[in-house]
Design a protein around this motif. Structure first.
Motif, mmCIF file in Angstrom:
data_model
loop_
_atom_site.group_PDB
_atom_site.id
_atom_site.type_symbol
_atom_site.label_atom_id
_atom_site.label_comp_id
_atom_site.label_asym_id
_atom_site.label_seq_id
_atom_site.Cartn_x
_atom_site.Cartn_y
_atom_site.Cartn_z
ATOM 1 N N LYS A 118 -3.149 -5.543 -7.350
ATOM 2 C CA LYS A 118 -4.051 -4.392 -7.227
ATOM 3 C C LYS A 118 -4.999 -4.289 -8.420
ATOM 4 N N ILE A 151 -0.675 -4.305 4.103
ATOM 5 C CA ILE A 151 -1.160 -3.227 3.247
ATOM 6 C C ILE A 151 -1.520 -2.028 4.118
ATOM 7 N N CYS A 206 -6.977 -7.516 -0.235
ATOM 8 C CA CYS A 206 -7.180 -6.151 -0.744
ATOM 9 C C CYS A 206 -7.438 -5.177 0.393
ATOM 10 N N SER A 207 -7.006 -3.942 0.204
ATOM 11 C CA SER A 207 -7.414 -2.806 1.019
ATOM 12 C C SER A 207 -7.804 -1.729 0.022
ATOM 13 N N SER A 254 -3.176 1.761 3.919
ATOM 14 C CA SER A 254 -3.956 2.694 3.104
ATOM 15 C C SER A 254 -4.140 4.005 3.855
ATOM 16 N N GLY A 297 0.792 -1.210 0.000
ATOM 17 C CA GLY A 297 0.000 0.000 0.000
ATOM 18 C C GLY A 297 0.826 1.263 0.000
ATOM 19 N N ASN A 298 0.381 2.216 0.780
ATOM 20 C CA ASN A 298 0.973 3.544 0.841
ATOM 21 C C ASN A 298 2.118 3.526 1.866
ATOM 22 N N PHE A 328 -5.457 -1.158 -3.316
ATOM 23 C CA PHE A 328 -4.182 -1.785 -2.978
ATOM 24 C C PHE A 328 -4.408 -3.272 -2.736
#
Length: 511
Positions: free
Chosen positions: A367, A470, A416-417, A472, A245-246, A435
């Motif tokens: 993703k 992950i 998933c997120s 987000s 993710g981020n 993500f």
């Protein structure tokens, strides 16, 4: 670093605004990795060798228990980068509040084979059996990512090795490299200088081109000073990631107080920048520190929030053996859903309803599959998971979920997120991605576990005990503070059982 009973976090910071620029090394200290106090900036532009910027780097603690910072200095308006060092002004100061940049800087200047504008972020150094220190600096040659290796006997005079520690084609500039050993036998961390039997090595790089991080596990050939990834590793953009993710510019350190390797990562803003960042007055957060170790399979790393985080747990609610049929949800009530720690184990009685994995997705990133098969798309075995930061009528929510696919005679788990529905705000410039990562997990027990840390604008999730992570960043417009809800859901044909769900309201740490 951990030094004389105190954790020190140095981080890139702009004291003049909430956007990138005017970068200094800010400095915060803690005794528990959770509660932090700011002290004076450790390094800031002040000398000819860093007049235009003091960029990232690392700390090494020398055998005489003296810490040394290696960092990248910017020397001119052309973005020319050199490697400098700094030392504490007073090692008896328990907080190491003042640092000195000696006048014999820079220690390393790029030679003619190096792109001087892509030459940064020196690693923590390690000591070889020959008595020489080694460290690497991230760089690129054309579009080939490179970890340039340097050696020194006294930590002052550094010589570039004939060959890089490692490089990989078509990966672009390597930022924030991290090179460290992991044990094949246990989950404890190892000092950065450890090598030998029952030890593997990890090379992590942050790719400037993608703004994601990738790592490989392999063998450190100490005789030739080369790192060789294992044959099972993908050495490039589709390789393993610490976080899907981020999450960027991460760094690990060895914590001798608890015999562990700890990972820190940065989660930048996904909101409309720079306007919103300036309005808020701040931008960017550190993710929760994670213990990191090698999975027993040897094929990947595992991460888990440091145990100290549990000191912030307050009110607890539980759910046991609750079945979720297709389309059902159950709300987790009685906690502050905007600031919570949730651990849940899902089980299912059969794998027969797993969807066939579309062969056309084979070359997709996870993703991309998540974007096609989101939480609202009914499936077979899944999607099931959590709806975090959800509004009353589900106008907005951030789902964290699993889907199980069948690939010939095997199964493929997608985690998933998905931030695409995270905010009712319709600004097209807001970054709301799907993500996702695949989870390498044995489904013979027909169970999947998930832990999510929810904190207003961040959802940090750990699948299958930390095999896939992950982070987000999300910006709800409706599900704020007491209006936020947390639900478990199932949108697949196969009935899902919540075997155990433990959720805690989380206290605020002392800043």
């Amino acid at each position: 670093m951990y030094y004389n009973g105190v954790y020190h976090l140095f981080y890139q910071y702009n004291p003049k605004g909430a956007v990138w620029g005017n970068i200094v090394w800010a400095h915060s200290v803690s005794i528990d990795l959770i509660n932090w106090n700011r002290v004076e900036h450790a390094i800031y532009p002040s000398k000819v060798f860093d007049k235009y910027g003091t960029w990232s780097g690392s700390v090494t603690i020398l055998p005489d228990n003296k810490p040394v910072i290696l960092y990248t200095g910017i020397v001119d308006a052309n973005n020319t980068q050199v490697q400098n060092y700094a030392i504490p002004a007073d090692v008896s100061d328990p907080l190491l509040r003042k640092w000195i940049k000696p006048d014999n800087n820079p220690l390393i200047v790029a030679d003619n084979s190096i792109n001087k504008t892509q030459f940064r972020d020196p690693t923590t150094a390690w000591l070889g059996r020959d008595g020489q220190w080694r460290m690497v600096v991230g760089s690129a040659r054309r579009h080939r990512g490179v970890a340039i290796l340097y050696r020194s006997r006294d930590f002052l005079k550094w010589t570039k090795a004939q060959h890089p520690l490692h490089s990989s084609s078509k990966t672009g500039n390597w930022e924030c490299p991290d090179f460290f050993p992991v044990s094949l036998n246990h989950t404890n961390g190892l000092d950065t200088s450890v090598d030998g039997e029952n030890v593997k090595h990890v090379l992590k790089v942050s790719l400037d081109d993608t703004r994601f991080e990738y790592y490989t596990i392999g063998t450190y050939d100490t005789k030739n000073d080369r790192y060789i990834p294992d044959d099972t590793m993908i050495d490039g953009w589709k390789g393993l990631r610490l976080d899907y993710g981020n999450f960027y510019a991460s760094k690990t350190f060895y914590d001798p107080s608890k015999n562990r390797r700890v990972l820190w990562g940065w989660a930048n803003e996904s909101d409309v920048v720079p306007k919103d960042a300036i309005k808020k007055g701040w931008a960017g957060i550190q993710a929760i520190p994670r213990k990191l170790w090698l999975d027993p399979s040897g094929k990947q790393l595992v991460q888990w929030p440091v145990e100290e985080l549990e000191t912030l747990r307050k009110k607890k609610v539980e759910l046991r053996n609750h079945n979720l049929d297709k389309g059902e949800t159950v709300e987790v009530e009685g906690i502050t859903a905007a600031q919570a720690d949730v651990e849940v184990t899902f089980s299912f009685s059969s794998l027969k309803n797993a969807e066939e994995f579309d062969p056309s997705w084979t070359d997709f990133y996870a993703k991309d599959v998540c974007a096609i098969r989101g939480s609202s798309v009914q499936g077979g075995l899944g999607p099931f998971g959590l709806l975090t930061l959800a509004s009353e009528n589900l106008e907005e929510y951030t789902p964290v979920f699993f889907r199980v696919f069948k690939v010939q005679d095997k199964y493929k788990v997608l985690m998933c997120s998905d931030a695409s529905r995270s905010s009712a705000r319709s600004n097209p410039k807001m970054y709301k991605p799907s993500f996702a990562g695949f989870v390498d997990v044995d489904l013979s027990d027909k169970k999947l576990s998930l832990r999510s840390l929810i904190d207003h604008s961040v959802v940090e999730s750990f699948g299958a005990g930390g095999k896939t992570c992950i982070t987000s960043r999300v910006y709800p417009a409706l599900s704020l503070f007491s209006e936020a809800r947390l639900l478990a859901f199932n949108n697949g044909i196969e009935t899902i059982t919540i075997e155990t769900l433990n959720a805690w309201s989380m206290d605020k740490p002392d800043r």
